[in-house]
Design a protein around this motif. Sequence first.
Motif, short mmCIF file in Angstrom:
data_model
loop_
_atom_site.label_atom_id
_atom_site.label_comp_id
_atom_site.label_asym_id
_atom_site.label_seq_id
_atom_site.Cartn_x
_atom_site.Cartn_y
_atom_site.Cartn_z
N ASN A 1 27.01 -0.16 -4.46
CA ASN A 1 27.05 -0.24 -5.92
C ASN A 1 28.17 0.60 -6.54
O ASN A 1 28.88 0.15 -7.43
CB ASN A 1 25.72 0.20 -6.52
CG ASN A 1 24.57 -0.67 -6.05
OD1 ASN A 1 23.79 -0.24 -5.21
ND2 ASN A 1 24.46 -1.89 -6.54
N GLN B 1 28.31 -4.61 -0.44
CA GLN B 1 27.62 -4.53 -1.73
C GLN B 1 27.15 -3.12 -2.09
O GLN B 1 26.10 -2.93 -2.68
CB GLN B 1 26.44 -5.51 -1.78
CG GLN B 1 26.86 -6.96 -1.57
CD GLN B 1 25.69 -7.91 -1.53
OE1 GLN B 1 24.56 -7.55 -1.81
NE2 GLN B 1 25.97 -9.16 -1.17
N ASN C 1 19.99 1.93 -6.42
CA ASN C 1 21.44 1.90 -6.35
C ASN C 1 21.88 2.78 -5.19
O ASN C 1 21.18 3.71 -4.78
CB ASN C 1 22.06 2.43 -7.65
CG ASN C 1 22.04 1.39 -8.75
OD1 ASN C 1 22.04 0.18 -8.48
ND2 ASN C 1 22.00 1.83 -9.99
N HIS D 1 18.96 -1.47 -1.31
CA HIS D 1 18.75 -2.71 -2.06
C HIS D 1 17.32 -3.21 -1.92
O HIS D 1 16.73 -3.72 -2.88
CB HIS D 1 19.74 -3.77 -1.58
CG HIS D 1 21.16 -3.43 -1.92
ND1 HIS D 1 22.24 -4.01 -1.30
CD2 HIS D 1 21.69 -2.56 -2.82
CE1 HIS D 1 23.36 -3.52 -1.80
NE2 HIS D 1 23.04 -2.63 -2.71
N ASN E 1 32.20 1.81 -10.43
CA ASN E 1 31.42 0.62 -10.11
C ASN E 1 32.23 -0.23 -9.14
O ASN E 1 33.37 -0.63 -9.43
CB ASN E 1 31.11 -0.18 -11.38
CG ASN E 1 30.26 -1.40 -11.09
OD1 ASN E 1 30.74 -2.39 -10.54
ND2 ASN E 1 29.00 -1.35 -11.49
#
Length: 541
Positions: free
Chosen positions: A514, A512, A493, A488, A309
């Motif tokens: 994921n 960003q 994801n 997004h 993550n």
Amino acid sequence: MNTKSQRVIAAVMVTDHAHRIIRVNPAFTTLTGYSAERITGSLASELYLLPEGMEREVLKKEAVWSGNVSIKKENGEILQGLQTTVSTTVEDGGLARYIHIIKPADAATQEGSYDQNTNLPDRNMFQHILAQEQENAKRKHFQLGVLYIDIDHFKVINDSFGYIKGNLLLGQVAERFKTLLRGNDLIASLGGNRFVVLLTGLAHPEDATIVTLKLMQALESGFCIDNHEVVMTISTGIAIFPGDGDDSEALLQSAEQSMYSVKADGGNNYQFFKASTQSSAINRLNMESEMRKAIERGEFVLHYQPQINATSGHVVGMEALIRWQHPERGMVPPYHFISVAEETGMIVPIGEWVMYEACRQNKAWHDAGLAELKVAVNLSARQFSDRKLLDKVRHALKQSGLNPAFLELEITESVIMKDIEATIALLEEIASMGLSLAIDDFGTGYSSLNYLKRFPIDKLKIDKSFIDDVISSEDDGKIVEAIIGLSHNLKLNVICEGVEDAEQFAWLQERQCNEIQGYYFSKPLPADEFEAFVRSRNAIF
């Protein structure tokens, strides 16, 4: 060649919330003729012959748009192309930005240098593409073929008709050859009367023979020069990867060496590089039998590559990757046996074992306290077309006791695009079982953009070939940023594979992404080492 390995550099244009151009990449400048200084600050609509295809209301509703466009080049010419536009809010304090990726209708005119007589890629571009395809072949476990072609006695044609007519004839030969190749194969010019062909995804080396014979037959009908019929023959040397060369130069040299052997024997024929024939015989006679025994003897093992993550740093899942611990040869790399497994059909029972073993091991980890880990298993084209696929998935889950929510199936773009309606129906059945679905190698062709919202998928996996140069290449960076924004916008994801250093990781974090997968965190690990890695890392973060 229209696969990812060619990696045509797409033209990229970035616009702000008011659709004014913020920046363009060098490929955009090359494609349209506009300099960055000239075009920056202009309205994007000024470029389009029919701008209504990109109207803002469409973008507001859909967040991603793909379709044909007509662009006015700086010199007044009209460029026909395919454009994908993605809206993103990563930057500018939440204001929308739009990333436009433009590919000409004839994508072959975009990249690198070309031979003037044939309008084919030249040797340098071919070697660049071949090197990329060799890396893909190693990772994706398939074979490549290189055909080194020399037109026999072409000096006689030049002496008889002159070099200008000879060059025109070479262009006609190139056009005739191109019509016989698959869309994912590549033909290039080596200069003079020589060509080279790259064949991808060979089931076994003998398949290169079929293509070679087609090329030889293509010249039998002859050509007309100054009211004279000219019939030509070719001498072809064939080299196969893996086996005949570890890099692009060595593979070309092997094919060239074989071509000279054909010329020495009189020409008008073809010949494999010797190592290829030997390797092929071993594969064809022994590999299938050995693979059957490998399942029975438990010689196949799974290694697991952690998926991290990007925000928390925790291990949240892993990709299951097969390895063969051969009793005599030691650890056999996947690319030596997966292609044979595909061709013989052995990939189906092997894939069935992989799915069960991945589920069993993940359930064992859950029982041992490593809850919430999700295991990703790749589905081959053969498995995806197996009518018993759903039954086999259910069986693996039932026998292992794993909750379906913790099994993810990865399917490549090329597989899911073969029969759209049938694919959607099958994916919906899989999704109804509670499994997750991911599109692997995403970004290599943009072929599925128009269908993404119809596929019941959960995740896009950006191909390693884009991540490799995401820092150094502005083109790759913008494409990756566009795919992240697209994901997004579609509430998906996104995971990036092949992350190998801290700079790449930081870049992806900032945008960003994921989840992250790659050697920066860990190589694929045996089960016991993977468990230790998870316990250590998740205890720290």
